[in-house]
Design a protein around this motif. Structure first.
Motif, PDB file in Angstrom:
ATOM      1  N   THR A 122       0.815  -1.212   0.000  1.00 13.98           N
ATOM      2  CA  THR A 122       0.000   0.000   0.000  1.00 13.98           C
ATOM      3  C   THR A 122       0.848   1.260   0.000  1.00 13.98           C
ATOM      4  O   THR A 122       0.457   2.264  -0.577  1.00 13.98           O
ATOM      5  N   LEU A 123       1.981   1.217   0.650  1.00 10.57           N
ATOM      6  CA  LEU A 123       2.808   2.428   0.690  1.00 10.57           C
ATOM      7  C   LEU A 123       3.916   2.399  -0.355  1.00 10.57           C
ATOM      8  O   LEU A 123       4.765   3.269  -0.382  1.00 10.57           O
ATOM      9  N   ARG A 124       3.914   1.390  -1.205  1.00 12.71           N
ATOM     10  CA  ARG A 124       4.948   1.235  -2.241  1.00 12.71           C
ATOM     11  C   ARG A 124       6.341   1.414  -1.632  1.00 12.71           C
ATOM     12  O   ARG A 124       7.127   2.264  -2.039  1.00 12.71           O
ATOM     13  N   LEU A 125       6.619   0.622  -0.610  1.00 10.36           N
ATOM     14  CA  LEU A 125       7.902   0.767   0.069  1.00 10.36           C
ATOM     15  C   LEU A 125       9.046   0.249  -0.795  1.00 10.36           C
ATOM     16  O   LEU A 125      10.178   0.661  -0.635  1.00 10.36           O
ATOM     17  N   VAL A 126       8.716  -0.702  -1.668  1.00  9.96           N
ATOM     18  CA  VAL A 126       9.769  -1.243  -2.525  1.00  9.96           C
ATOM     19  C   VAL A 126       9.443  -0.889  -3.973  1.00  9.96           C
ATOM     20  O   VAL A 126       8.378  -1.209  -4.483  1.00  9.96           O
ATOM     21  N   VAL A 127      10.345  -0.145  -4.588  1.00  9.41           N
ATOM     22  CA  VAL A 127      10.136   0.278  -5.964  1.00  9.41           C
ATOM     23  C   VAL A 127      11.260  -0.327  -6.791  1.00  9.41           C
ATOM     24  O   VAL A 127      12.438  -0.076  -6.533  1.00  9.41           O
ATOM     25  N   SER A 176      18.233   2.349  -2.813  1.00 18.24           N
ATOM     26  CA  SER A 176      18.182   1.705  -4.120  1.00 18.24           C
ATOM     27  C   SER A 176      16.851   1.011  -4.434  1.00 18.24           C
ATOM     28  O   SER A 176      16.377   1.097  -5.551  1.00 18.24           O
ATOM     29  N   VAL A 177      16.249   0.307  -3.498  1.00 16.22           N
ATOM     30  CA  VAL A 177      14.920  -0.228  -3.819  1.00 16.22           C
ATOM     31  C   VAL A 177      13.887   0.181  -2.773  1.00 16.22           C
ATOM     32  O   VAL A 177      12.700   0.194  -3.053  1.00 16.22           O
ATOM     33  N   TYR A 178      14.360   0.535  -1.611  1.00 13.66           N
ATOM     34  CA  TYR A 178      13.435   0.693  -0.495  1.00 13.66           C
ATOM     35  C   TYR A 178      13.240   2.166  -0.152  1.00 13.66           C
ATOM     36  O   TYR A 178      14.211   2.911   0.018  1.00 13.66           O
ATOM     37  N   ALA A 179      11.979   2.577  -0.066  1.00 18.10           N
ATOM     38  CA  ALA A 179      11.666   3.939   0.373  1.00 18.10           C
ATOM     39  C   ALA A 179      11.351   3.885   1.856  1.00 18.10           C
ATOM     40  O   ALA A 179      10.487   3.117   2.275  1.00 18.10           O
TER      41      ALA A 179
END
Lengths: 835, 557
Positions: free
Chosen positions: B431-436, B452-455
């Motif tokens: 839901t929070l798009r923590l991993v892009v 690098s991948v994690y917000a």
């Protein structure tokens, strides 16, 4: 209309006008012949007592009664006097009634006749009795001077903080002074005394009496009266020959000398401002003498009393309360007949305008250039008026003139004056009875002025005025409410609950309110329960907690301290509770407060380990007890009993249902035991305290394979970890043959990379090459590169069709092996073409 | 308190760094501070001045040191005037301690407070510099830092104006807010029309992943690999002058250095390019000096000092970047990062991971291992009992029994724990798009570039609160699944909001990482609406310092 206004003006000489006008119609029932009336300055209250001279005559027959009236003649309170005989009455600058008794005690009462405090004027006054006393305005507040029957003066500069000073003796202490007054300047107070016809100045004991001369022309034998002006700059002397002498306070400058034609000493004479003096012979004559010697007489046919103000005199009589003052310059300028001042023309213009007359314009034209001055004059003059009609008249004129000029300062001044007048009118209302003039109002700061309203319990009005004058809440509304609350607390007939609720409802959480002050008042009134209830509303936690602790309400204090989040406060309360409770009660008590308990635990951890543990025991916190035990086990003094302590730690963890930690503790205890056994068996030291891994490694290094195997079994060391240890150990021993045997004995669960690494780490490149082919495919390129076998690495990468791996290899050999690098470039090209 | 002749300062060492941010040594010298000593070691008997100032935090053990110094001076019959300055405030506990040690009389009347709760690290970063705050809060359950935080925020209001509205998430955050409300009752709101539009208080407990995840911004990596102490780093100086002059070189990292402020927030993989580009333009500028008119020449000379500065800082940062690259290119770093990122993607999180096992087997730095286990535990919303027990046993077996309390602390803090039935992290990640996945590192479009991948979850929450329609109300379900209560945009003081720019303060209770700060800066630059952002925190943390604070390693003294 201006004719009507000037009608009550009374010329004293040329260009000098005085006016006398009514403030209130009085309906008090006083016979001015046999009472003594003392009014406080600044439109203050009036105290009335039977005339003491007549009273003295019938001493012992009845106790006198003091009546306190408002300036508008409303009775406020009565004091049934049952103390010593009164020598003098007076009012302090904080509007407290001061009574000097003949035994030298000065008592003070508030407006409502409540006794406040008292002090003595010294032993001599007590023994020899006081025969005269005077109050005066000193640089510190209100002062008092008494004269004893042995003709010594004693002085106190501030009745609120009485510090008794003996005044130096008169030149002759055989005879009484014929008259005297107090002169007070910014630094000290002195007494001007007349003995017969000689005058002298007295100061504190350090200096002797200083004879002083006044330039009095007429012959006289005695000076019967001395008064100083409000500002202590001028002095008036009255002689037994009926001469009135006016001059400066140091008697060096003589203003004038007037023959009053009266031989008897006046009933009263006071300065009217510092320009003139008012002399009263009751029922006969009221004489006004200006500094330049011009004088006029008002006919009176009744008894009256005078009250000196900074800008005039108030006259109190049976039916009237009047004001006599010099007509203010600006008022003269506006209203004087034939005045050519701009304000006067503007007033006329405004009048004509209201009539709808064209002449308005003519008048306006006359002052066109000076309109600003005109507006200022009308505006300012309005302030000096008591009559609402005149105020309106002048304000309308100012407003009319203002509309022709653009000046924000004039606008502001106008608004300010309207506000001020609204307030002045409100407090002059006879229900309030505070007839301040504009000058007095400005002289008293707003805070003092609001305090006066509060003293009269006019809380509501005070708040309204504070809000109206836009006074910051802390100094205005909040402060007044707090004072109200303090008063409320003193009303002991009301229930605690009711009072607390009423106060809280009114005060709410207004900023700047200190409930502590109110609560302290409650404690003073012996109402600690009420104080506690009030403290609930105190926003400042620190004050709250300290007051609660003072009341010995440690528990309530703890709740407040925790709420505040201030851990230091919590510590303070904890220390307090520990002193005032038994330890067990205390520990039991704070368990309800987890934060306090946590802080106490932290404190005990450093200061008192025993208590620390006992709290956990009390709480059945077995996991924490386990942790405590583990820490204990590591204390040096317990090295021999470590296993035992660890086992008890395990017990705790078992009770705390932390099986995992339990087994870890048990296991470590077991390990320690076994390590000891190993030490004995192998006749070495250094086993005890090692980790399982380190023990295993040590055994392997000692080639105790059986014991190592046993350890592996017993501690369920996984195969992977066993391999890591074994490989590392063999590497350390550089036992390459054994390593090779080990690699072949069983398929390695951790791959063959560690074999390569360990060989490399110990400089055995040849050995490493043995294992590199068995490295898993993913890692092969990386390991060939590690061994600097770039060609092989490239080959593998090519077989794996991995261009990234190829370029990685290339990047590593680019400088050292250009030939291989070229080959790799070829391979990359081949791979890309195949796609 | 700083006037009247020569004086000597005796420091609580924990204050030297933070105070130097405000009053560097030469400033103190101007105020006639002639000598400085450390509280914990040595003797002050060589101090030349009569005036001795103890600058200390309110810690009981510091009081003991002060007492020792005073006693030893008295024995030597040195006449001294003592002063104690408590930062930020004194406590009764300490005063009692001084009394018990019999030195309260020597300092009575000379005890002052310097209510400095926040130290400025940057234009947009203030820190309480209390790295242990989070541990004290969670392990000792001592909420002193909450109180200091509230006091600090209140002081902040006095300086910058009142706070318009407040949002917070987490128990400690709510606690700070509650105390802030209390202080407002006591003190009243500051009388200014404008101030801080929005205060966002975030409890570190709501996001334990960000502090343990490897930071990949330039500044974050420096902090992880070298360690930044109060904006300063210390490196072996031979790296900087061709191997000569061994020793240490101290470098100050802050935005006054143009180049650094340009690259600090970038993903490390983009730093090399940025440095190269900068080097090129500078070289071009130097080139431009040939064949010019006098006028141009004069301009060139005028710019020369600045160019030399840039050149110098280019050299410094190129060296630092090379040092970092050496590590980040190494296999251990990359392998570990790979596993970390797999965990974040939810791969293999629910079983004993062979990589972790091997790391333990090779007995690498325990902090590294613990960080990985924490990441696995958090991304899996807790580990299976069996897995957790296994890890614990492995660690005890390899690193020794002395680490048992560290494990128990990590467990108490929730960094490692047993799985409960719900798996909130998976939901949060989606839901929070923590991993892009497809984020670019050199030219990012999303804040996830910082790892690098994690917000970071915290910064994502700030993004939703400030920029997304509906704010936090739109993601109420998500917030409910996070620990602790939520407060959404509760009005606090009456202020005028200016259209031109909004001031937002994000306060981290329990510390924040450089990567989080970078993410927030990125966020503000990215979005159109002008926002002036200030980050406030109890301390700047990184995975190593954060994990280390929970360690209690036993030893047989």
């Amino acid at each position: 209309m201006s004719a009507m206004i000037t009608a009550e003006w009374c010329p004293v000489g040329k260009d000098n006008f005085y006016r006398k006008f009514d403030i209130y119609q009085m309906n008090w029932d006083l016979k001015f012949d046999n009472v003594c009336v003392v009014a406080a300055q600044y439109g203050g209250p009036v105290a009335v007592i039977e005339d003491r001279k007549k009273h003295n005559a019938v001493q012992g027959l009845s106790k006198p009664t003091i009546f306190i009236y408002s300036a508008s003649g409303q009775i406020i309170s009565t004091i049934l006097w049952n103390s010593g005989s009164i020598i003098e009455l007076g009012w302090s600058s904080t509007e407290e009634l001061l009574c000097v008794q003949s035994d030298g005690i000065v008592l003070s009462y508030d407006l409502f006749g409540n006794y406040k405090h008292s002090f003595s004027m010294g032993d001599e006054a007590k023994e020899r009795k006081v025969i005269d006393a005077k109050f005066f305005n000193s640089f510190k507040g209100t002062g008092v001077v008494v004269l004893t029957s042995s003709f010594h003066f004693y002085l106190v500069n501030n009745v609120l903080e009485p510090k008794l000073r003996r005044i130096t003796d008169m030149i002759s202490t055989k005879e009484p002074p014929s008259s005297w007054c107090v002169l007070s300047d910014e630094r000290k107070s002195r007494i001007l005394v007349a003995q017969g016809k000689s005058l002298m100045l007295l100061e504190e004991m350090s200096t002797s009496a200083q004879p002083i001369c006044a330039d009095i022309n007429s012959t006289h034998t005695e000076i019967t009266g001395i008064v100083s002006s409000h500002d202590n700059q001028c002095v008036a002397l009255f002689t037994d020959t009926g001469k009135l002498w006016l001059g400066s306070a140091d008697l060096r400058v003589k203003y004038c000398e007037v023959d009053t034609q009266w031989r008897s000493k006046p009933d009263d004479f006071v300065w009217c401002g510092s320009e003139a003096i008012l002399v009263l012979w009751n029922r006969c004559s009221l004489m006004l003498v200006a500094k330049n010697g011009e004088h006029t007489t008002f006919a009176i046919n009744e008894g009256m009393s005078l009250c000196q103000e900074m800008d005039g005199v108030r006259l109190l009589s049976r039916y009237k309360h009047e004001m006599l003052q010099k007509v203010p310059t600006v008022t003269q300028e506006v209203f004087r007949i034939n005045s050519t001042e701009p304000g006067s023309f503007l007033l006329e213009a405004s009048r004509q305008f209201q009539k709808g007359s064209h002449r308005s314009d003519e008048y306006l034209r006359l002052v066109k250039d000076k309109l600003k001055t005109a507006v200022q004059q009308c505006n300012e003059a309005a302030g000096y008026e008591f009559s609402h009609e005149t105020q309106k008249l002048l304000l309308k004129a100012a407003q009319f003139g203002k509309s022709f000029i653009e000046s924000s300062t004039e606008n502001d001044k106008f608004v300010q004056m309207c506000r001020t007048l609204r307030v002045l009118n409100a407090i002059r209302d006879y229900k309030v009875g505070l007839p301040l003039t504009l000058i007095q109002f400005r002289h008293l700061r707003t805070g003092v002025f609001l305090d006066r309203l509060v003293l009269r319990k006019q809380y509501y009005l005070a708040i309204k005025i504070a809000k109206f004058l836009l006074i910051p809440e802390e100094q205005g509304e909040s402060r007044i409410l707090a004072l109200w609350a303090c008063n409320k607390v003193g009303q002991t007939h009301l229930q605690d609950d009711v009072v607390a609720r009423e106060i809280a409802d009114k005060l709410g959480q207004a900023p700047g309110i200190s409930y502590t002050e109110i609560a302290n008042k409650a404690i003073d009134a012996n109402r600690s329960q009420l104080a506690l209830k009030l403290m609930d509303f105190e926003p400042c936690a620190k004050r709250q907690v300290h007051l609660l602790l003072r009341l010995n309400e440690g528990k309530a204090a703890l709740v407040k301290a925790i709420d505040s989040g201030n851990t230091d406060l919590v510590h303070i309360v904890i220390q307090h509770l520990k002193v005032h409770m038994s330890l067990s009660d205390f520990l039991y008590y704070i368990r309800e407060f987890p934060m306090a308990q946590a802080l106490h635990l932290k404190y005990c951890r450093e200061h008192n380990k025993e208590t620390w543990k006992s709290i956990y025991e009390q709480e059945d916190d077995f996991n924490s007890l386990g942790a405590c035990s583990i820490r204990e086990a590591y204390e040096p003094k317990n090295s021999s009993t470590m296993e035992m302590i660890l086992n008890s730690a395990a017990e705790y963890y078992k009770k705390g249902k932390s099986e995992n930690y339990q087994s870890l503790c048990e296991e470590h205890a077991r390990l320690l035991r076994q390590q000891r056994a190993m030490q004995e068996k192998l006749n070495t030291s250094n086993f005890v305290g090692l980790s399982v891994n380190a023990t295993l490694k040590k055994l392997l290094l000692m080639k105790e394979h059986k014991l190592a195997e046993k350890l592996k079994q017993e501690y369920k060391i996984p195969d992977r970890r066993y391999h890591w240890v074994k490989i590392a150990t063999l590497g350390e021993q550089e036992d390459w043959a054994e390593l090779e045997r080990f690699s072949k004995a069983k398929k390695s669960p951790i791959g063959y990379e560690p074999f390569v690494d360990v060989c490399l780490a110990h400089g055995n490149k040849k050995g490493a090459e043995l294992y590199v082919s068995r490295v898993c495919d993913d890692m092969k390129v990386r390991y060939y590169v590690k061994l600097n076998l770039f060609a092989e690495a490239a080959k593998v990468a090519f077989e794996q069709r991995n261009p990234q791996a190829l370029s990685y290899v290339q990047s590593k050999c680019y400088e050292t092996h250009p030939d291989i690098s070229d080959k790799i470039a070829n391979m990359v090209a081949q791979l890309s073409s195949k796609k | 308190m700083f006037d009247g002749g020569a004086k000597t300062i005796v420091w609580d060492e924990g204050l030297i760094g933070p105070v130097s941010l405000i009053a560097p040594y030469n400033l103190l010298k101007e105020h006639e501070v002639n000598q400085m000593f450390s509280l914990s070691e040595g003797s002050i008997s060589s101090a030349a001045s009569r005036k001795i100032i103890f600058l200390t935090r309110a810690l009981p053990k510091m009081m003991d040191s002060i007492a020792e110094h005073v006693h030893s001076e008295e024995q030597k019959n040195h006449r001294r005037e003592y002063q104690i300055i408590f930062v930020p405030r004194k406590t009764t506990l300490c005063e009692t301690r001084l009394k018990n040690r019999g030195v309260y009389g020597n300092v009575k009347g000379a005890i002052h407070e310097w209510a400095c709760d926040f130290f400025p690290l940057e234009n947009d970063v203030i820190s309480m510099e209390q790295p242990l705050a989070f541990k004290e809060l969670l392990i000792d359950e001592d909420p002193t830092c909450i109180y200091s935080a509230a006091q600090g925020l209140s002081t902040l209001q006095d300086v910058f104006g009142p706070i318009g509205k407040v949002s917070c998430q987490g128990k400690a955050a709510k606690h700070v807010f509650d105390l802030l409300k209390r202080i407002k009752l006591e003190k009243g709101a500051p009388e200014k029309m404008t101030g801080i539009d929005h205060l966002v208080i975030l409890d570190r407990s709501i996001d334990l992943l960000s502090p343990v995840a490897t930071q990949l911004t330039y500044e974050g990596l420096i902090d992880e690999l070298v360690g930044i102490n109060h904006t300063k780093i210390t490196l072996p100086s031979e790296k900087f002058n061709n191997g000569e002059d061994p020793g240490k070189k101290t470098i100050i990292l802050n935005s006054s250095e143009e180049l650094f402020s340009d690259i600090r927030d970038k993903n490390f993989s983009a730093v090399g390019d940025a440095l190269r580009k900068r080097a090129k333009t500078i070289a071009a500028e130097y080139e431009a000096r040939h064949g010019q008119t006098m006028q141009q020449m004069r301009q060139f000379v005028a710019r020369l000092p600045q160019m030399n500065l840039i050149k110098q800082s280019l050299a410094v940062h190129t060296t630092i970047a090379e040092m970092i690259k050496e590590i980040t290119d190494s296999f251990p770093f990359m392998d570990s990062l790979l596993v970390e990122q797999e965990f974040m993607n939810g791969i293999d999180t629910d079983k004993i991971h062979p990589f972790i096992e091997d790391q333990i087997g090779q007995q690498v730095d325990i902090i590294k291992v613990l960080r990985l286990i924490c990441i696995q535990s958090i991304t899996n919303s807790g580990l299976k009992q069996k897995v957790l027990d296994y890890y614990k046993k492995e660690i005890i077996h390899v690193y020794g029994f002395e680490h048992i309390l560290s494990l128990s602390h990590l467990e108490k803090a929730g960094l490692i724990r047993v799985q409960q039935s719900a798996r909130p992290f998976t939901v949060l990640r989606k839901t929070l798009r923590l991993v892009v996945q497809d984020g670019s590192e050199s030219n990012p479009t999303d804040m996830s570039y910082v790892h690098s991948v994690y917000a970071p979850l915290t910064t994502r929450l700030v993004q939703h609160l400030i920029y997304k329609p509906g704010g936090w109300r739109a993601i109420q379900d998500v917030l409910n699944s996070l620990p602790g209560p939520t407060v959404t945009e509760e009005p606090f003081c009456d202020i005028q909001t200016l259209d031109s720019s909004k001031v937002v303060v994000v306060f981290f209770v329990g510390g924040c990482t450089m990567a989080e700060i970078s993410a927030l800066r990125f966020l503000v630059q990215q979005e159109e609406a002008p926002v002036e952002l200030v980050v406030a925190t109890t301390a700047i943390i990184n995975g190593n310092s954060f994990t280390r604070n929970f360690m209690e390693v036993l030893n047989l003294k």
